[in-house]
Write a protein that holds these residues in place. Structure first.
Motif, short mmCIF file in Angstrom:
data_model
loop_
_atom_site.label_atom_id
_atom_site.label_comp_id
_atom_site.label_asym_id
_atom_site.label_seq_id
_atom_site.Cartn_x
_atom_site.Cartn_y
_atom_site.Cartn_z
N LEU A 128 0.75 -1.34 0.24
CA LEU A 128 0.13 0.02 0.05
C LEU A 128 1.01 1.09 -0.09
CD1 LEU A 128 -2.77 -0.99 2.73
CD2 LEU A 128 -3.15 -1.01 0.16
N LEU A 129 1.76 1.37 0.99
CA LEU A 129 2.69 2.30 0.97
C LEU A 129 3.69 2.60 -0.28
CD1 LEU A 129 3.84 1.84 4.61
CD2 LEU A 129 2.40 3.56 3.76
N MET A 130 3.93 1.40 -0.86
CA MET A 130 4.79 1.51 -2.19
C MET A 130 3.72 2.28 -3.25
SD MET A 130 8.05 0.88 -3.18
CE MET A 130 8.53 -0.67 -2.17
N ASP A 131 2.48 1.94 -3.36
CA ASP A 131 1.63 2.39 -4.24
C ASP A 131 1.51 3.86 -4.14
OD1 ASP A 131 1.17 -0.06 -5.26
OD2 ASP A 131 -0.67 -0.54 -4.39
N ASP A 132 1.46 4.38 -2.98
CA ASP A 132 1.21 5.78 -2.49
C ASP A 132 2.60 6.26 -3.08
OD1 ASP A 132 -1.10 5.51 -1.29
OD2 ASP A 132 -0.45 5.27 0.73
N ALA A 133 3.77 5.79 -2.84
CA ALA A 133 5.09 6.66 -3.13
C ALA A 133 5.17 6.56 -4.62
CB ALA A 133 6.09 5.68 -2.47
N GLU A 134 4.58 5.77 -5.33
CA GLU A 134 4.72 5.77 -6.91
C GLU A 134 3.83 6.98 -7.49
OE1 GLU A 134 3.87 1.79 -7.80
OE2 GLU A 134 5.88 0.99 -7.33
N ARG A 135 3.17 7.78 -6.58
CA ARG A 135 2.29 9.01 -7.15
C ARG A 135 3.10 10.05 -7.55
NH1 ARG A 135 -3.06 8.84 -3.65
NH2 ARG A 135 -3.57 6.71 -3.54
N GLY A 136 4.54 9.89 -7.04
CA GLY A 136 5.29 11.03 -7.68
C GLY A 136 5.10 12.33 -6.41
#
Length: 201
Positions: A128-136
């Motif tokens: 979940l946090l990796m998905d958040d982080a990939e938002r630039g």
């Protein structure tokens, strides 16, 4: 050491496992004993091309992540040699928190000695946090040490565990010496009593 209370910052995704200390700060930078000046060498073998130019594909060279304060990384972050230069380089770049499913023990301990919060989460939480982080540039996380929570850009919250004594060290901004000096009155009292009871020592 700067206190760590609440950190709101951009999170950079490093979705690799076994990021070792040689990747974090290569051996040629270990000549210095200063804790500053290593930020430019952080992840240098991935961050720069052979000619010294920036690798545009590396996450910390992308405009959205140039001022990241949080890293979200794969399993076993900080493995390899015991070099304390690794957290020095992270801190000098501006990283105050690393989130992963696990850390190498020595690196984990060195983080606390240098004001960096290493947060251990589950594999599901990391995704979940990796998905958040990939938002630039929209990848802003808020890490609240007192509450032991990480809040994502959509308001979702993840809780994490941390040893109470380590938590207090970061909240108060204490290095090993400062932490010991908190017990100075008790140490002095003990030494005075010992000198009186055993003057031959």
């Amino acid at each position: 050491m700067d206190k760590f209370t609440t950190l709101t910052g951009v999170a950079a995704p490093l979705p690799f496992i076994n990021i070792d200390t040689d990747m974090i700060i290569p051996k040629q930078y270990l000549k210095t004993i200063k804790r500053t000046g290593l930020g430019s060498a952080l992840f240098s073998e991935m961050r720069y091309n052979d000619d010294g130019s920036e690798n545009a594909d590396f996450v910390l060279n992308k405009p959205a992540y140039r001022h990241a304060q949080i890293i979200v990384a794969g399993d076993n972050f900080g493995c390899g040699s015991s070099r304390e230069h690794a957290p020095w380089a992270l801190l000098d770049f501006g990283i105050r928190c690393v989130i992963s499913t696990s850390f190498a023990d020595i690196f984990y301990n060195n983080c606390f000695k240098n004001g960096i919060l290493p947060v251990v989460v589950s594999a599901e939480q990391l995704k979940l946090l990796m998905d958040d982080a990939e938002r630039g540039s929209n990848a802003t996380l808020t890490v609240d040490l007192a509450a032991q929570t990480i809040r994502g850009p959509d308001g979702g919250t993840i809780s994490f565990d941390i040893d109470p004594s380590r938590k207090q060290i970061l909240l108060e901004g204490l290095d090993d010496i400062a932490g010991t000096l908190k017990s100075a009155p008790a140490i002095t009292s003990f030494e005075t009593a010992m000198a009186a009871d055993r003057p031959w020592l």
